[in-house]
Scaffold this active site. Structure first.
Site, mmCIF file in Angstrom:
data_model
loop_
_atom_site.group_PDB
_atom_site.id
_atom_site.type_symbol
_atom_site.label_atom_id
_atom_site.label_comp_id
_atom_site.label_asym_id
_atom_site.label_seq_id
_atom_site.Cartn_x
_atom_site.Cartn_y
_atom_site.Cartn_z
ATOM 1 N N SER A 122 -4.534 1.568 3.055
ATOM 2 C CA SER A 122 -4.368 0.199 3.549
ATOM 3 C C SER A 122 -5.363 -0.672 2.814
ATOM 4 C CB SER A 122 -4.606 0.117 5.057
ATOM 5 O OG SER A 122 -4.636 -1.242 5.439
ATOM 6 N N GLU A 162 8.126 -10.993 -2.548
ATOM 7 C CA GLU A 162 6.800 -11.538 -2.227
ATOM 8 C C GLU A 162 6.287 -12.523 -3.271
ATOM 9 O OE1 GLU A 162 3.978 -8.631 -0.288
ATOM 10 O OE2 GLU A 162 5.609 -7.259 -0.743
ATOM 11 N N HIS A 175 28.329 6.453 -3.428
ATOM 12 C CA HIS A 175 29.043 7.006 -2.276
ATOM 13 C C HIS A 175 29.189 5.991 -1.149
ATOM 14 C CE1 HIS A 175 28.931 11.110 -3.954
ATOM 15 N NE2 HIS A 175 27.791 10.669 -4.488
ATOM 16 N N LYS A 197 1.615 -11.044 11.412
ATOM 17 C CA LYS A 197 0.450 -10.231 11.807
ATOM 18 C C LYS A 197 -0.396 -10.985 12.826
ATOM 19 C CE LYS A 197 -0.007 -7.334 7.646
ATOM 20 N NZ LYS A 197 -0.772 -6.942 6.475
ATOM 21 N N SER A 225 0.830 -1.209 0.000
ATOM 22 C CA SER A 225 0.000 0.000 0.000
ATOM 23 C C SER A 225 0.863 1.256 0.000
ATOM 24 C CB SER A 225 -0.918 0.019 1.229
ATOM 25 O OG SER A 225 -1.907 -0.982 1.122
HETATM 26 C C1 F6R Z 1 0.803 -8.182 0.467
HETATM 27 C C2 F6R Z 1 1.586 -6.955 0.594
HETATM 28 C C3 F6R Z 1 1.903 -6.425 1.965
HETATM 29 C C4 F6R Z 1 0.770 -5.528 2.511
HETATM 30 C C5 F6R Z 1 1.159 -4.953 3.885
HETATM 31 C C6 F6R Z 1 0.153 -3.948 4.426
HETATM 32 O O1 F6R Z 1 0.463 -8.417 -0.884
HETATM 33 O O2 F6R Z 1 1.998 -6.428 -0.382
HETATM 34 O O3 F6R Z 1 3.109 -5.706 1.862
HETATM 35 O O4 F6R Z 1 0.514 -4.476 1.622
HETATM 36 O O5 F6R Z 1 1.304 -5.994 4.805
HETATM 37 O O6 F6R Z 1 -1.150 -4.437 4.377
HETATM 38 P P1 F6R Z 1 -2.300 -3.509 3.772
HETATM 39 O O7 F6R Z 1 -1.878 -3.160 2.390
HETATM 40 O O8 F6R Z 1 -3.535 -4.338 3.834
HETATM 41 O O9 F6R Z 1 -2.371 -2.298 4.666
#
Ligand code: F6R
Length: 339
Positions: free
Chosen positions: A91, A223, A239, A333, A54
């Site tokens: 997000s 990823e 540098h 998470k 995001s």
């Molecule tokens: C998964 C991805 C992750 C999420 C990150 C934040 O495809 O790219 O980097 O983007 O964990 O989650 P969000 O985007 O839902 O806020």
């Protein structure tokens, strides 16, 4: 001979579909720009709050905006954020704790705010504070929804006269690139580069507008292809990082450098690339150069970004993995939630 059609069976999460439809997603996303109301205008700077797939939208916006834009990947905000700041929370899931924390803090300092999300706690926060939010379609991996996270902002900044470049020129250009990158296309440059990167550690170099694109390549390789990759920016890497190649043959034999180039590269950066190529060759490291296409800098940057997404997709298949799942992110998470 590699049979890409056979390898496509690995793509259980159907990343190919999301990737293939990127140009159409851009067009749909530009249609969502109207969801960012004109009432936000008059801001002197903007701060984009987000993480991972995001947050990259903020980095890209920052390179093309004509007002200062800073991406914050953190729980807290810089001290300078005030009522003149446009607060943009991105997000995909709407559940990312860092983004929610910074957004809550920001709403105490400015009411010029907007969010881009599929829903979740972020949408609920917006409803509670009467903040407009752009509804992003569900069903994607966040990183595969980049069109929906970036183009409503590019469209809005363009409408408000705060953007360099034409976001409406991007989709037709990328449609042409797509034709050359689809799995059954012969002489497929994305497949060829993925093969060159196979069992190597890619190091992606950008400069200026391609800085965030180099970062996107790195994260997409991480990823999608589930392997290490690194990135850096010129001229800064001249540098420091350049010294690290002195012992490359001993400790980084698998390294391979990719220079992302555009016709908008600063002439001194272009000279630096030529010198760097000599340095890399003398250290036994291979390198590739990929040139963006398109009329303006924005188009060339997005051309390179889309091409990189294809490369990471094919590299995933060569690595024998499904590009879509990101189990280590989900696991982390989940563990944090339990604390
Ligand atoms: C998964 C991805 C992750 C999420 C990150 C934040 O495809 O790219 O980097 O983007 O964990 O989650 P969000 O985007 O839902 O806020």
């Amino acid at each position: 001979m590699l049979n890409w059609q056979d390898l496509l069976a690995l793509d259980e999460g159907k990343m190919l579909w999301a990737l293939r439809d990127f140009p159409e997603q851009i067009e749909r996303a530009l249609g969502l720009a109207c969801r960012v109301p004109n009432s936000v205008q008059g801001f002197k700077n903007a701060v984009v709050l987000g993480m991972g797939g995001s947050a990259i939208a903020g980095d890209l916006l920052a390179r093309f905006a004509t007002v200062p834009v800073v991406t914050v990947r953190d729980y807290a905000l810089p001290g300078w954020v005030n009522a003149d700041t446009l607060l943009v929370a991105i997000s995909y899931s709407g559940e990312t704790e860092e983004t929610l924390s910074a957004f809550r803090e920001g709403l105490r300092r400015t009411r010029r705010a907007v969010a881009l999300t599929t829903g979740g706690a972020l949408a609920a926060l917006c409803e509670e504070w009467e903040i407009p939010w752009v509804p992003v379609p569900p069903g994607f991996q966040p990183r595969a929804a980049l069109a929906f996270l970036l183009f409503p902002l590019l469209g809005c900044f363009s409408r408000l006269g705060h953007l360099q470049g034409n976001p409406f020129a991007v989709a037709p250009l990328l449609r042409r690139l797509r034709e050359a990158c689809l799995p059954d296309h012969n002489e497929n440059a994305a497949q060829t580069l993925a093969q060159a990167l196979f069992q190597k550690v890619p190091v992606i170099y950008g400069a200026g507008i391609t800085g965030p694109v180099a970062y996107r390549w790195k994260t997409q390789i991480n990823e999608n292809a589930k392997q290490p990759a690194y990135w850096a920016e010129l001229p800064e890497l001249c540098h420091n990082e350049i010294v690290g190649y002195e012992l490359a043959t001993k400790v980084f034999a698998q390294g391979i450098v990719i220079f992302l180039r555009t016709s908008f590269d600063h002439p001194r950066v272009a000279k630096r690339v030529e010198i760097l190529k000599e340095v890399l060759s003398s250290r036994g490291l291979a390198f590739f150069e990929v040139w963006g296409e398109g009329e303006d800098a924005l188009s060339q940057a997005l051309w390179l970004l889309y091409f990189g997404d294809w490369v990471s997709f094919y590299l995933a298949l060569l690595n024998g993995v499904d590009p879509t799942p990101v189990r280590p992110i989900q696991e982390l998470k989940r563990r944090l939630k339990e604390l």
